[in-house]
Design an enzyme around this catalytic site. Sequence first.
Site, PDB file in Angstrom:
ATOM      1  N   ASP A 165     -31.142 -28.536  45.482  1.00 29.55           N
ATOM      2  CA  ASP A 165     -31.636 -29.521  44.522  1.00 29.55           C
ATOM      3  C   ASP A 165     -32.059 -30.888  45.080  1.00 29.55           C
ATOM      4  OD1 ASP A 165     -30.488 -27.395  43.206  1.00 29.55           O
ATOM      5  OD2 ASP A 165     -29.425 -28.596  41.733  1.00 29.55           O
ATOM      6  N   GLU A 402     -17.164 -25.264  46.025  1.00 32.11           N
ATOM      7  CA  GLU A 402     -18.609 -24.990  45.934  1.00 32.11           C
ATOM      8  C   GLU A 402     -19.292 -25.239  47.284  1.00 32.11           C
ATOM      9  OE1 GLU A 402     -20.489 -27.456  42.997  1.00 32.11           O
ATOM     10  OE2 GLU A 402     -22.448 -26.479  43.192  1.00 32.11           O
TER      11      GLU A 402
HETATM   12  C1  DGY Z   1     -27.366 -27.823  38.583  1.00 32.23           C
HETATM   13  O1  DGY Z   1     -27.369 -27.929  37.356  1.00 32.23           O
HETATM   14  O2  DGY Z   1     -26.745 -28.568  39.341  1.00 32.23           O
HETATM   15  C2  DGY Z   1     -28.054 -26.701  39.189  1.00 32.23           C
HETATM   16  O3  DGY Z   1     -28.134 -26.777  40.569  1.00 32.23           O
HETATM   17  C3  DGY Z   1     -29.368 -26.425  38.564  1.00 32.23           C
HETATM   18  O4  DGY Z   1     -29.541 -25.086  38.738  1.00 32.23           O
END
Ligand code: DGY
Length: 447
Positions: A165, A402
């Site tokens: 992201d 995570e």
């Molecule tokens: C989030 O919401 O952090 C995700 O990476 C989007 O898929």
Amino acid sequence: MTAMPDAPSAHDILKLNDLGGYTVPTRGLYPFQWNWDAAITALGWMAAGDEARAWREVERLLEGQWDNGMVPHIVFHGDAETYFPGPEVWGVQRSPSTSAISQPPVLASVMKILFEEGRDRTLAEQKLAATLPAVIDYHLWFYRERDPEGTGRVCSYHPWESGMDNSPQWDGPLAGVPAVDAEYVRRDTGLVDPSERPHKYEYDRYIYLVKFFQQNDHDAKVLYRDCPYRVEDISLISILHRGTRDLVTLCEEDAASLDLVNAHGEALFSLKQSLARTEEGVQALWSEELGCFLSRDARANVLLEHVTTAGILPLFAGLPNDTQAKQMGSLVADWLAQAPYGVASTHPESTRFEPKRYWRGPSWLHINWMLAIGCEDHGLTQEAAQIKQASKDCIAAAGYWEYFNSVTGEGCGGRDFSWTAAMDLYWLNPLDIFTANKAQDSAVEVS
Ligand code: DGY
């Protein structure tokens, strides 16, 4: 293996996150089924001895497939108040509701593993024959809609589509996206330390894009022409390429007895042409100076000069030539020397390196797994072993988070995380039963 004495085991975590045939990445923060999480998690189910559950994960993900072939990045199987942006923001009118973008398609490579390593041959054959056509359509969709000019380099329309992201790679292209003008409330920063998540500046643009897709009725031609964010993403290109190769092998060699070649002859021909185009087209993304591949802003026509794990993922796809692979091998050794807990998502020498902020520096075990495979495939066995050890060190230091602070090994983001547990079960510390089965197989092959 868990670091903390009373912590749940990796298998316990999968069971804890199982909502009935699909596994949420973690409770609260991500309460639906995510595309690449589901694929990686299926490996964990298989390694825990539940092959039927592994295939079920795949089937439930495919329930979200659109008529055009796209498998979305989120399938909203149920309701949840703890995530933003939920189905009402994406506004996709289908059941189950989904997001409107995809994610790196590691699914095909995972299905090849489920098929090859599954103990129950009848189940594996049945499930492969049932799911393969959908996955072939998925790959055809990527090449058709995301590379309409046949460059060999598919593009993404949203940083979320890369799965990485807030990688520094996207800083430039995201600057060309307007901020959304509506108010919204994020949920993630109430659940996780905000210093481990993307900034509001990025979210304002992420949400603008979500609205843009909706306003344009998800029209493929309009999006390709007008989307303010269009990036040739080297991680997406690499994972897609490896997946397509694996699909072709599944059809032509592994499962030839199922007569998949005849059933999908035309599609396979088209996929092979796409493979050839990428093998050539990806060379435009090589940086001799940085010793790795780069993503490219297709709107501004500039290479995005950031050294990130995305740029060495072509190893996983078999795309680099020998000289390039060697250069990337040296880069990996140097990378780990500076931040020892897994290969950091952004190179530690980058001025944008932040060791605990999401994709700006932490390490992610599923990426490390793909990199280790890539190194092994290119004869970089020492580097592959180093990556594996560095990944084991993350779990030993903190358990099933995570992602991990690549400098200290501290766990970051969501806890009790499915894909980290799955990577431990399948790759890092497989249960004795699973390794015994594999050892038996190789004994049979040798004798
Ligand atoms: C989030 O919401 O952090 C995700 O990476 C989007 O898929």
